[in-house]
Design an enzyme around this catalytic site. Structure first.
Site, PDB file in Angstrom:
ATOM      1  N   ASP A 112       0.805  -1.221   0.000  1.00  0.00           N
ATOM      2  CA  ASP A 112       0.000   0.000   0.000  1.00  0.00           C
ATOM      3  C   ASP A 112       0.836   1.268   0.000  1.00  0.00           C
ATOM      4  OD1 ASP A 112       0.733  -0.975   2.537  1.00  0.00           O
ATOM      5  OD2 ASP A 112      -0.829   0.167   3.559  1.00  0.00           O
TER       6      ASP A 112
ATOM      7  N   GLU B 284      -0.758  -2.383   5.081  1.00  0.00           N
ATOM      8  CA  GLU B 284       0.108  -2.334   6.274  1.00  0.00           C
ATOM      9  C   GLU B 284       0.008  -1.008   7.000  1.00  0.00           C
ATOM     10  OE1 GLU B 284       3.313  -1.150   8.705  1.00  0.00           O
ATOM     11  OE2 GLU B 284       3.172  -0.397   6.657  1.00  0.00           O
ATOM     12  N   GLU B 285      -0.242   0.075   6.274  1.00  0.00           N
ATOM     13  CA  GLU B 285      -0.156   1.410   6.861  1.00  0.00           C
ATOM     14  C   GLU B 285      -1.298   1.757   7.818  1.00  0.00           C
ATOM     15  OE1 GLU B 285       2.297   3.329   6.770  1.00  0.00           O
ATOM     16  OE2 GLU B 285       3.463   2.934   4.961  1.00  0.00           O
TER      17      GLU B 285
ATOM     18  N   ARG C 191      18.679  -7.985  13.551  1.00  0.00           N
ATOM     19  CA  ARG C 191      18.562  -8.025  15.012  1.00  0.00           C
ATOM     20  C   ARG C 191      17.560  -9.099  15.413  1.00  0.00           C
ATOM     21  NH1 ARG C 191      18.989  -4.873  19.696  1.00  0.00           N
ATOM     22  NH2 ARG C 191      17.369  -5.327  21.221  1.00  0.00           N
TER      23      ARG C 191
ATOM     24  N   HIS D  12       7.638   8.791   4.293  1.00  0.00           N
ATOM     25  CA  HIS D  12       6.379   9.445   4.647  1.00  0.00           C
ATOM     26  C   HIS D  12       6.435  10.958   4.386  1.00  0.00           C
ATOM     27  CE1 HIS D  12       4.284   6.087   7.110  1.00  0.00           C
ATOM     28  NE2 HIS D  12       5.275   5.561   6.408  1.00  0.00           N
TER      29      HIS D  12
END
Length: 388
Positions: free
Chosen positions: A74, A132-133, A173, A358
């Site tokens: 998206d 996802e957003e 990580r 963004h």
């Protein structure tokens, strides 16, 4: 062998997606493009009539584990100002978080493995996730549709662009990687009054300011410093005129943390502080607290696999330890279903000049496609071998 031709394919797909961005859960053209490419590669394709997103399944000729790779698709509600030749053609919509790059990389990964099915012992799932957003997000909906089953996924992986990492580098990580995210609305109601006689009323804005300060202080004293939590206040709205004391004030914000213990404590802390201070002024406070995505927690074994795959593909000098961030991502739901790992994909050129994600000028160094493909291919190969 991963070639520049495959990286060029990823760039070409990315440009097509970038010019036609679509908002969360509205990725109709994106889904159509993805499905057409997967079908062209000869994969089994699953899609839904009532939801965007798709899954490509490559069944190997020999039995073995099922390894999944996920990409989000998206875009964001922004007017693009990058000036690139492949800039968005949709007003008010832009790929400002590299999800077009994530999707392009996953299609390139499918294209790489499709001709190799006779050599593959196991299965590879290519999961193209919508939304996802914007919570509740597309991951949980895809899981409910059974994307982690039939065949059952034994391990899942994904990458996300990182402006902190240079092109050709990755960040890895295990354990907490991204935070759980929540949003909240705090509504304060007090007596209000006239600005010329504050002693006869209650100034809601001053009470709100006291609440905000007290919450920040409480966060430093009630949250375990080795299990961090974060609160950020985004908006505060109140009052009707310059000379009238506000009777109602609305505050919105977000909370982020990694640990379940902290996640349970934060709303209690906000509510207790706000209600006690409001009551002292004869008012009341009401909290609406909405939990978003849980924390992204990387499996230790699968993260070690990613680290070794990246070292093999790029060399140890290009693999850095990643720092956990307070950002959220619904990759968390997939990692609750199967062990896996999420890693940072470096997209920043040597100049270090890049607009933040963004923002309307965001773009990235497409030379990053080739190293990412090398790493992803190695991850899938090693996972199929080591999980057998």
């Amino acid at each position: 062998m991963v070639t520049q031709e495959l990286a060029d394919y990823a760039a070409e797909i990315r440009h097509r997606l970038h010019q036609d961005p679509e908002l969360s859960m509205q990725e109709y053209n994106t889904t159509a493009l993805v499905c057409a490419e997967l079908e062209r590669f000869g994969l089994e394709v699953t899609r839904w009539d009532d939801m965007t997103g798709a899954v490509g399944l490559l069944r190997g000729a020999k039995p073995g584990p099922t390894v999944a790779f996920r990409a989000d698709m998206d875009a964001l509600p922004l007017d693009e100002q990058s000036g690139s030749p492949y800039a968005s053609r949709r007003k008010g919509v832009m790929h400002a978080c590299a999800h077009d790059g994530h999707t392009a990389l996953l299609l390139a990964l499918a294209r790489y493995f499709a001709p190799l099915r006779q050599e593959i012992a196991g299965n590879i799932k290519f999961i193209f996730q919508p939304g996802e957003e914007v919570p509740p997000g597309g991951a949980i909906r895809m899981i409910e549709r059974g994307v982690m089953e039939n065949p059952k996924v034994d391990a899942i992986f994904a990458l996300h662009h990182a402006t902190e990492n240079r092109t050709g580098d990755v960040g890895v990580r295990s354990g907490p990687f991204l935070a759980g995210a929540a949003s909240f609305t705090l509504r304060l109601r007090v007596k209000g009054g006239g600005g010329s006689a504050p002693h006869k009323g209650v100034d809601g804005i001053m009470v709100a300011a006291e609440i905000l300060t007290a919450i920040e202080v409480e966060m430093t004293r009630r949250i375990d410093p080795v299990k961090p939590g974060l609160i950020s206040f985004g908006t505060i709205q109140g009052g009707t005129a310059f000379n009238i004391l506000a009777g109602e004030v609305t505050i919105t914000g977000t909370a982020r943390c990694f640990e379940k213990e902290t996640d349970e404590l934060i709303p209690e802390l906000i509510r207790t502080v706000a209600q006690s201070i409001a009551a002292r002024y004869g008012g009341e406070a009401e909290l609406d607290y909405q939990r978003g995505y849980p924390g992204v927690i990387n499996d230790e074994r699968m993260t070690d696999l990613v680290r070794r795959a990246a070292v093999k593909a790029l060399g140890p000098e290009h693999v850095q330890p990643a720092t956990p961030l307070m950002a959220g991502d619904d990759m968390a739901y997939f990692l609750q279903q199967a062990p896996g790992s999420y890693y940072w994909w470096g997209i920043t050129p040597e100049t270090g000049v890049i607009a933040p994600a963004h923002t309307p000028r965001f773009d990235f160094d497409e030379r990053a496609f080739l190293p990412a493909l090398k790493v992803n291919v190695e991850i899938v190969r090693m996972a199929l071998e080591e999980l057998a």
